[in-house]
Write a protein that holds these residues in place. Structure first.
Motif, PDB file in Angstrom:
ATOM      1  N   TRP A   5       0.849  -1.182   0.000  1.00 20.45           N
ATOM      2  CA  TRP A   5       0.000   0.000   0.000  1.00 20.45           C
ATOM      3  C   TRP A   5       0.881   1.227   0.000  1.00 20.45           C
ATOM      4  CZ3 TRP A   5      -1.047   3.334   4.373  1.00 20.45           C
ATOM      5  CH2 TRP A   5      -2.063   4.257   4.126  1.00 20.45           C
ATOM      6  N   LYS A   6       0.488   2.229  -0.765  1.00 13.03           N
ATOM      7  CA  LYS A   6       1.294   3.443  -0.911  1.00 13.03           C
ATOM      8  C   LYS A   6       0.737   4.518   0.007  1.00 13.03           C
ATOM      9  CE  LYS A   6       4.197   6.000  -3.458  1.00 13.03           C
ATOM     10  NZ  LYS A   6       5.586   5.789  -3.543  1.00 13.03           N
ATOM     11  N   ASP A   7       1.534   4.867   1.074  1.00 11.54           N
ATOM     12  CA  ASP A   7       1.209   6.008   1.918  1.00 11.54           C
ATOM     13  C   ASP A   7       2.179   7.095   1.476  1.00 11.54           C
ATOM     14  OD1 ASP A   7       0.041   7.488   3.910  1.00 11.54           O
ATOM     15  OD2 ASP A   7       1.208   6.619   5.534  1.00 11.54           O
ATOM     16  N   LYS A   8       3.067   7.558   2.340  1.00  8.58           N
ATOM     17  CA  LYS A   8       4.134   8.445   1.883  1.00  8.58           C
ATOM     18  C   LYS A   8       5.193   7.621   1.164  1.00  8.58           C
ATOM     19  CE  LYS A   8       3.459  11.822   5.505  1.00  8.58           C
ATOM     20  NZ  LYS A   8       3.938  12.340   6.769  1.00  8.58           N
ATOM     21  N   GLU A  28      -9.427   9.447   5.055  1.00 11.61           N
ATOM     22  CA  GLU A  28      -8.516   8.717   4.170  1.00 11.61           C
ATOM     23  C   GLU A  28      -8.977   7.278   4.076  1.00 11.61           C
ATOM     24  OE1 GLU A  28      -4.122   9.381   4.405  1.00 11.61           O
ATOM     25  OE2 GLU A  28      -4.685  10.421   6.259  1.00 11.61           O
ATOM     26  N   LYS A  30      -7.918   3.608   3.916  1.00 14.66           N
ATOM     27  CA  LYS A  30      -6.740   2.800   4.238  1.00 14.66           C
ATOM     28  C   LYS A  30      -7.147   1.342   4.378  1.00 14.66           C
ATOM     29  CE  LYS A  30      -4.268   6.316   6.902  1.00 14.66           C
ATOM     30  NZ  LYS A  30      -3.624   6.606   8.166  1.00 14.66           N
ATOM     31  N   VAL A  34      -3.621  -1.934   8.017  1.00 11.66           N
ATOM     32  CA  VAL A  34      -2.799  -0.781   8.373  1.00 11.66           C
ATOM     33  C   VAL A  34      -3.381  -0.082   9.599  1.00 11.66           C
ATOM     34  CG1 VAL A  34      -2.012   1.496   7.609  1.00 11.66           C
ATOM     35  CG2 VAL A  34      -1.924  -0.442   6.051  1.00 11.66           C
ATOM     36  N   ASN A  38      -1.463   0.324  13.196  1.00  8.45           N
ATOM     37  CA  ASN A  38      -1.204   1.631  13.804  1.00  8.45           C
ATOM     38  C   ASN A  38      -1.833   1.744  15.190  1.00  8.45           C
ATOM     39  OD1 ASN A  38       0.292   2.528  11.652  1.00  8.45           O
ATOM     40  ND2 ASN A  38      -1.438   3.519  10.653  1.00  8.45           N
TER      41      ASN A  38
END
Length: 163
Positions: A5-8, A28, A30, A34, A38
């Motif tokens: 998965w692409k976050d930053k 967001e 997600k 994830v 978190n």
């Protein structure tokens, strides 16, 4: 389930209890895995998470703490501290003090009939200017693989612990 998965940056996760469900959190979208990670990550993960934002040549807080603890151990109980990892030193083998050793002439080579090597004991001595003295010997201890003058170096090398 394995997910990228692409976050930053790219985040790659592997889970045996999640499915590829997406959840809306803080406006967001997600993956559920994830969000669960978190919510349950511990202190070490949080430190790594914060340090990732600050690239640089400094040690991490963990490495700093480990170095402080190592220095404390070196001060108070040096026998407990493990030796540093690296190239091994040229310490003589302790068997040189317990077994019987006999001097032998160095065998001839193709280039020299009477080869010589630097005497391990004589070369430790320094002259008045502080330069090492190089003395050659035709004799060696084949068990220790060390060139030594017959007298007195051979006897001293095989009977003295701290040379």
């Amino acid at each position: 389930m394995a997910i990228r998965w692409k976050d930053k940056k790219d985040v790659v996760l592997l889970s045996t209890i999640h499915n590829p469900e997406m959840v809306m959190k803080n406006n967001e979208l997600k993956p559920k895995v994830v969000i669960d990670y978190n919510d349950t990550m511990g202190g070490v993960d949080r430190i790594d998470h914060h340090l990732a934002a600050y690239p640089g040549g400094r040690d991490s807080p963990l490495e700093y703490r480990i170095s402080v603890i190592r220095k404390m151990f070196e001060k108070c109980c040096p026998s407990v501290v493990a030796p540093k990892v690296g190239r091994p030193g040229k310490t003589p083998h302790p068997l040189r003090l317990t077994e019987r050793h006999f001097p032998e002439l160095l065998p001839p080579t193709q280039k020299k009939n009477a080869p010589t090597r630097k005497c391990a004991m004589c070369s430790r001595v320094r002259d008045a200017k502080g330069k090492k003295i190089r003395r050659e010997s035709r004799y060696c201890c084949p068990d220790c693989d060390v060139a030594l003058s017959v007298t007195p170096c051979f006897r001293v090398y095989h009977t003295t612990l701290n040379i």
